[in-house]
Design an enzyme around this catalytic site. Sequence first.
Site: not given
Ligand code: NAD
Ligand code: ZN
Length: 254
Positions: A41, A106, A126, A137, A202
């Site tokens: 985001r 997450q 997730h 399977c 977030s």
């Molecule tokens: P999100 O992208 O919705 O939110 C990330 C938050 O982290 C934001 O509010 C941002 O302002 C903050 N942020 C980013 N870098 C930062 C830093 N260096 N210091 C402080 N704050 C920082 O992520 P979410 O809430 O985890 O949800 C998104 C979904 O997407 C998750 O459920 C996940 O499954 C998936 N996802 C995973 C990854 C991964 O595995 N690395 C990456 C992207 C999305």
């Molecule tokens: Zn299978």
Amino acid sequence: MIAPNLDTAIARLGQMIHDARDIVPFTGAGISTECGIPDFRSPGGLWTKNRPIPFDEFLASQEARNESWRRRFAMSDQFGDAQPGRGHRALASLYRAGKVPAVVTQNIDNLHQASGIAPEHVVELHGNTTYAVCLDCAGRYELAWVRARMEAGNGCAPDCPSCGGFIKTATVSFGQAMPDEAMRHAEQLALTCDLFLAIGSSLVVWPAAGFPLMAKRNGARLVIINREPTEFDEVADLVVHQDIGTVLEPFIVH
Ligand code: NAD
Ligand code: ZN
């Protein structure tokens, strides 16, 4: 309360960690941005580039499965070599010190395991994108195998050789059921901890976002570390709007 500056934030967090018996970190994409993996985001995040493929589309169309795998391998090429960052390492230090029984995440990037936390102590809400499973399977497949099959098959995503089921990264897509066991484990951790740390999320993706509130209502102290405000800032005991790596670095023990 919102920490007025970095030094105060680190001092208050340090005191709360010191006072706590049982700490549960809950992490989102923000803990991995310094490792080179974009979040969803933030401006320029993955969300703004590609509309996620919902689970029913993945099931309904070979082309959606091909596209989903093409995107996955484009990700491998960009950040397949990502290593744990300062946040991951600080949490691994608290885990080794016996303060953290498990991390709830997450994230799907496997970086908590890579930082030294045992896989059974990483509760993945997730799923995990570093391997694949057959949706019928539950057989496990490695990404290199899927990639080789796609390349040999004109870009067509392979089906399970043993049962014919669709093969998907071991992640939870929009519209796909949450993993029961992980949800139960996260709930139990949220209800038994006395300090809950929401880091780099977030807090808008439900039901995962319900855990900080659950912990707080059950008497735990709640800390939110995130660059941007979240909906739960006003109920938290400490809110830190700073860079995660900078805030957590002092808690790394080598
Ligand atoms: P999100 O992208 O919705 O939110 C990330 C938050 O982290 C934001 O509010 C941002 O302002 C903050 N942020 C980013 N870098 C930062 C830093 N260096 N210091 C402080 N704050 C920082 O992520 P979410 O809430 O985890 O949800 C998104 C979904 O997407 C998750 O459920 C996940 O499954 C998936 N996802 C995973 C990854 C991964 O595995 N690395 C990456 C992207 C999305
Ligand atoms: Zn299978």
